[in-house]
Write a protein that holds these residues in place. Structure first.
Motif, PDB file in Angstrom:
ATOM      1  N   MET A 156      -5.918  21.637  13.288  1.00 39.39           N
ATOM      2  CA  MET A 156      -5.543  23.282  12.575  1.00 39.39           C
ATOM      3  C   MET A 156      -4.044  23.466  13.815  1.00 39.39           C
ATOM      4  SD  MET A 156      -8.964  24.590  14.281  1.00 39.39           S
ATOM      5  CE  MET A 156      -8.878  26.709  14.019  1.00 39.39           C
ATOM      6  N   LEU A 157      -3.632  22.283  14.771  1.00 38.49           N
ATOM      7  CA  LEU A 157      -2.297  21.946  15.621  1.00 38.49           C
ATOM      8  C   LEU A 157      -1.212  21.518  14.569  1.00 38.49           C
ATOM      9  CD1 LEU A 157      -0.856  22.319  18.377  1.00 38.49           C
ATOM     10  CD2 LEU A 157      -0.999  20.012  17.813  1.00 38.49           C
ATOM     11  N   ALA A 158      -2.532  20.476  13.264  1.00 38.78           N
ATOM     12  CA  ALA A 158      -0.837  20.199  12.115  1.00 38.78           C
ATOM     13  C   ALA A 158      -0.763  21.340  10.926  1.00 38.78           C
ATOM     14  CB  ALA A 158      -1.474  19.116  12.261  1.00 38.78           C
ATOM     15  N   GLU A 159      -1.289  22.493  11.164  1.00 38.58           N
ATOM     16  CA  GLU A 159      -1.810  23.544  10.258  1.00 38.58           C
ATOM     17  C   GLU A 159      -0.427  24.256  11.287  1.00 38.58           C
ATOM     18  OE1 GLU A 159      -5.927  22.899   7.934  1.00 38.58           O
ATOM     19  OE2 GLU A 159      -5.734  24.773   9.506  1.00 38.58           O
ATOM     20  N   ASP A 160      -0.891  25.118  12.144  1.00 40.61           N
ATOM     21  CA  ASP A 160       0.194  25.851  12.302  1.00 40.61           C
ATOM     22  C   ASP A 160       1.741  25.375  12.740  1.00 40.61           C
ATOM     23  OD1 ASP A 160       0.919  28.798  14.312  1.00 40.61           O
ATOM     24  OD2 ASP A 160       0.993  26.642  15.426  1.00 40.61           O
ATOM     25  N   ARG A 161       1.278  23.553  13.409  1.00 43.19           N
ATOM     26  CA  ARG A 161       2.842  23.455  13.414  1.00 43.19           C
ATOM     27  C   ARG A 161       4.152  22.916  12.823  1.00 43.19           C
ATOM     28  NH1 ARG A 161       1.168  25.556  17.691  1.00 43.19           N
ATOM     29  NH2 ARG A 161       0.608  24.744  19.402  1.00 43.19           N
ATOM     30  N   LEU A 162       2.898  22.569  11.569  1.00 49.59           N
ATOM     31  CA  LEU A 162       3.852  22.302  10.639  1.00 49.59           C
ATOM     32  C   LEU A 162       4.349  23.348   9.459  1.00 49.59           C
ATOM     33  CD1 LEU A 162       2.121  18.962   8.958  1.00 49.59           C
ATOM     34  CD2 LEU A 162       4.278  18.837  10.487  1.00 49.59           C
ATOM     35  N   ARG A 163       3.669  24.067   9.475  1.00 41.49           N
ATOM     36  CA  ARG A 163       4.084  25.995   9.064  1.00 41.49           C
ATOM     37  C   ARG A 163       5.203  26.268   8.940  1.00 41.49           C
ATOM     38  NH1 ARG A 163      -2.352  27.262   8.134  1.00 41.49           N
ATOM     39  NH2 ARG A 163      -2.535  26.766   6.181  1.00 41.49           N
TER      40      ARG A 163
ATOM     41  N   ALA B  92       1.271  22.370   0.293  1.00 46.77           N
ATOM     42  CA  ALA B  92       0.894  21.635  -0.152  1.00 46.77           C
ATOM     43  C   ALA B  92       0.654  20.530   0.613  1.00 46.77           C
ATOM     44  CB  ALA B  92       1.538  21.807  -1.525  1.00 46.77           C
ATOM     45  N   GLU B  93       1.388  20.043   1.648  1.00 48.10           N
ATOM     46  CA  GLU B  93       1.320  18.789   2.499  1.00 48.10           C
ATOM     47  C   GLU B  93       0.998  18.771   3.485  1.00 48.10           C
ATOM     48  OE1 GLU B  93       4.940  15.839   3.825  1.00 48.10           O
ATOM     49  OE2 GLU B  93       5.444  17.789   3.096  1.00 48.10           O
ATOM     50  N   VAL B  94       1.430  20.320   4.186  1.00 48.03           N
ATOM     51  CA  VAL B  94       0.313  20.957   5.165  1.00 48.03           C
ATOM     52  C   VAL B  94      -1.393  20.987   5.378  1.00 48.03           C
ATOM     53  CG1 VAL B  94      -0.204  22.753   6.650  1.00 48.03           C
ATOM     54  CG2 VAL B  94       2.125  22.456   6.026  1.00 48.03           C
ATOM     55  N   THR B  95      -1.359  20.829   3.979  1.00 46.99           N
ATOM     56  CA  THR B  95      -2.885  21.318   2.977  1.00 46.99           C
ATOM     57  C   THR B  95      -3.919  19.518   3.836  1.00 46.99           C
ATOM     58  OG1 THR B  95      -2.682  23.031   2.247  1.00 46.99           O
ATOM     59  CG2 THR B  95      -4.860  21.300   2.070  1.00 46.99           C
ATOM     60  N   GLU B  96      -1.984  19.231   2.831  1.00 45.62           N
ATOM     61  CA  GLU B  96      -2.874  17.173   2.850  1.00 45.62           C
ATOM     62  C   GLU B  96      -3.302  16.253   4.416  1.00 45.62           C
ATOM     63  OE1 GLU B  96      -3.375  13.567   1.454  1.00 45.62           O
ATOM     64  OE2 GLU B  96      -4.570  15.350   1.058  1.00 45.62           O
ATOM     65  N   VAL B  97      -1.938  16.944   5.176  1.00 45.39           N
ATOM     66  CA  VAL B  97      -2.055  16.408   6.529  1.00 45.39           C
ATOM     67  C   VAL B  97      -3.325  16.554   7.272  1.00 45.39           C
ATOM     68  CG1 VAL B  97      -0.552  15.965   8.378  1.00 45.39           C
ATOM     69  CG2 VAL B  97       0.995  16.078   6.172  1.00 45.39           C
TER      70      VAL B  97
ATOM     71  N   GLU C  91       1.145  -1.206  -0.035  1.00 43.80           N
ATOM     72  CA  GLU C  91      -0.233  -0.035   0.643  1.00 43.80           C
ATOM     73  C   GLU C  91       1.333   1.354   0.184  1.00 43.80           C
ATOM     74  OE1 GLU C  91      -3.027  -0.600  -1.018  1.00 43.80           O
ATOM     75  OE2 GLU C  91      -2.902  -2.493  -0.006  1.00 43.80           O
ATOM     76  N   GLU C  92       0.465   1.777  -0.621  1.00 42.64           N
ATOM     77  CA  GLU C  92       1.401   3.577  -0.609  1.00 42.64           C
ATOM     78  C   GLU C  92       1.057   4.584   0.690  1.00 42.64           C
ATOM     79  OE1 GLU C  92       1.253   7.922  -2.574  1.00 42.64           O
ATOM     80  OE2 GLU C  92      -0.239   6.000  -3.642  1.00 42.64           O
ATOM     81  N   VAL C  93       2.018   4.472   1.186  1.00 35.14           N
ATOM     82  CA  VAL C  93       2.545   4.870   2.567  1.00 35.14           C
ATOM     83  C   VAL C  93       3.243   6.690   2.621  1.00 35.14           C
ATOM     84  CG1 VAL C  93       2.495   5.133   5.589  1.00 35.14           C
ATOM     85  CG2 VAL C  93       1.863   3.474   3.922  1.00 35.14           C
ATOM     86  N   THR C  94       2.541   7.326   2.582  1.00 34.37           N
ATOM     87  CA  THR C  94       3.687   8.714   2.463  1.00 34.37           C
ATOM     88  C   THR C  94       3.660   9.254   3.438  1.00 34.37           C
ATOM     89  OG1 THR C  94       2.239  10.597   1.810  1.00 34.37           O
ATOM     90  CG2 THR C  94       1.753   9.417  -0.012  1.00 34.37           C
ATOM     91  N   ARG C  95       4.818   9.999   3.265  1.00 31.25           N
ATOM     92  CA  ARG C  95       5.247  10.842   4.340  1.00 31.25           C
ATOM     93  C   ARG C  95       4.017  12.082   4.775  1.00 31.25           C
ATOM     94  NH1 ARG C  95       9.197  16.764   5.836  1.00 31.25           N
ATOM     95  NH2 ARG C  95       7.906  17.216   4.289  1.00 31.25           N
ATOM     96  N   SER C  96       2.808  12.264   4.229  1.00 29.57           N
ATOM     97  CA  SER C  96       2.128  12.808   4.262  1.00 29.57           C
ATOM     98  C   SER C  96       0.783  11.842   5.311  1.00 29.57           C
ATOM     99  CB  SER C  96       1.403  13.816   3.172  1.00 29.57           C
ATOM    100  OG  SER C  96       1.941  14.767   2.560  1.00 29.57           O
ATOM    101  N   VAL C  97       0.766  10.572   5.279  1.00 27.48           N
ATOM    102  CA  VAL C  97       0.261   9.879   5.762  1.00 27.48           C
ATOM    103  C   VAL C  97       0.721  10.198   7.094  1.00 27.48           C
ATOM    104  CG1 VAL C  97      -0.523   7.518   5.967  1.00 27.48           C
ATOM    105  CG2 VAL C  97      -0.938   8.464   3.558  1.00 27.48           C
ATOM    106  N   ARG C  98       2.102   9.627   7.572  1.00 28.64           N
ATOM    107  CA  ARG C  98       2.902   9.002   8.587  1.00 28.64           C
ATOM    108  C   ARG C  98       2.140  10.781   9.934  1.00 28.64           C
ATOM    109  NH1 ARG C  98       4.733   4.237   8.358  1.00 28.64           N
ATOM    110  NH2 ARG C  98       5.379   3.863   5.994  1.00 28.64           N
ATOM    111  N   LEU C  99       2.870  12.020   9.135  1.00 25.63           N
ATOM    112  CA  LEU C  99       2.708  13.016   9.856  1.00 25.63           C
ATOM    113  C   LEU C  99       1.456  13.772  10.272  1.00 25.63           C
ATOM    114  CD1 LEU C  99       4.827  15.737   7.627  1.00 25.63           C
ATOM    115  CD2 LEU C  99       5.251  14.550   9.778  1.00 25.63           C
ATOM    116  N   ALA C 100       0.237  12.722   9.608  1.00 30.10           N
ATOM    117  CA  ALA C 100      -1.284  12.839   9.865  1.00 30.10           C
ATOM    118  C   ALA C 100      -1.481  11.624  10.727  1.00 30.10           C
ATOM    119  CB  ALA C 100      -1.831  12.778   8.597  1.00 30.10           C
ATOM    120  N   ALA C 101      -0.490  10.567  10.826  1.00 27.80           N
ATOM    121  CA  ALA C 101      -0.911   9.854  12.122  1.00 27.80           C
ATOM    122  C   ALA C 101      -0.721   9.740  13.638  1.00 27.80           C
ATOM    123  CB  ALA C 101       0.182   8.247  11.400  1.00 27.80           C
TER     124      ALA C 101
END
Length: 302
Positions: free
Chosen positions: A183-190, A197-202, A153-163
């Protein structure tokens, strides 16, 4: 320097299990296990649990058969033995260390603030009010993603960050927690320079875990949701621990109300055509998850 295996004497999961150890180093033990197809998840602090049917192959590969008392004596002599009284603390210490390593491995060159963000997330998942949505759950989800990746299965970095972020905010309010975590992910990852684009996906993936309903053309969402729900397919003893932990997180809810609500959630799950969307997740976990859910639902309704 030797790899040792004792006679299989511990029944579980339809077979009998033995212990595989090194009398010298864990590095040697892990290398031997890896080269002989023994999965890392079979490792338990100072030994691997191996099924009886693998022992002849392991001996042929170089392991030495010894009696249990001999294995234990040589393990103690090596200094690798983890005493029963120390196992819980040592498990927690190694889990935190592994998680820190996993976070560091998500980037080739850590940007400023990356290590601190990992520490913040580990601290959030360690909050004392958590009983199920804790570091054990985070660790499990990341390992389940490994399993899915190993199965193609495709497991990207975005998926792992979302976990890492999917329950980083947890107050026991479904929907609200996922939104706050996104919202925390958006703030901290930026802040640490993750591409927009990856922040939006996460953040999209984190929000998706509120309902666990990825679309048919969403392999990233399917992988994350399947990994998050894989606890449903745990062995019966582990599933009971999971159920008790969920109940503890809702200790403020009267028992009758909790039973009704939990039964409704379980009945809804059983009503899905598939609990797991990925082909690998369905193959690995679907049947056992349905058996666990049906058993828990029957107990609640009786």
């Amino acid at each position: 320097m030797a790899i040792l295996v004792d006679p299989p004497r511990w029944p579980a999961h339809g077979t009998v299990w033995a212990h595989l150890v090194s009398d010298t180093s864990l590095v040697e033990l892990h290398a031997f296990a890896r080269s002989n197809g023994v999965p890392r998840r079979a490792f338990d602090l100072d030994h691997y649990d191996v099924p009886a049917e693998r022992i002849d192959d392991l001996v042929e590969a170089g392991a030495e058969r010894v009696e249990g008392r001999v294995l234990l004596s040589r393990l103690r002599g090596s200094g690798l033995r983890v005493r029963g009284a120390d196992r819980a603390d040592e498990t927690a210490r190694r889990r935190r260390a592994e998680l820190a390593g996993r976070w560091a491995a998500l980037v080739d060159e850590p940007p400023p603030g990356w290590a601190e963000l990992g520490e913040e997330l580990i601290a959030r998942w360690s909050e004392p009010h958590r009983r199920y949505h804790d570091l054990v759950h985070l660790h499990d989800v990341l390992r389940h993603l490994d399993d899915l990746g190993d199965d193609g299965e495709e497991v990207t970095r975005s998926v792992r960050l979302a976990a890492w972020f999917h329950d980083a905010v947890y107050d026991g309010v479904p929907g609200v927690d996922e939104e706050a975590s996104a919202m925390l992910a958006e703030d901290r990852l930026r802040t640490v320079g993750v591409p927009a684009a990856e922040v939006t996906e996460v953040s999209r993936l984190v929000r998706l875990t509120a309902g666990h309903s990825p679309g048919p053309d969403d392999p990233a969402g399917a992988a994350l949701c399947d990994a998050d729900l894989a606890i449903l397919a745990a062995a019966p003893a582990r599933y009971r621990i999971y159920g008790s932990a969920v109940r503890a997180e809702y200790a403020h809810v009267p028992d009758a109300d909790f039973r009704r609500g939990r039964a409704a959630v379980l009945a809804d799950l059983l009503g899905h055509d598939r609990l797991f969307t990925t082909a690998a997740g369905f193959r690995r976990w679907e049947q056992r998850a349905r058996e666990n859910i049906a058993a828990e639902l029957g107990a609640l309704q009786s």
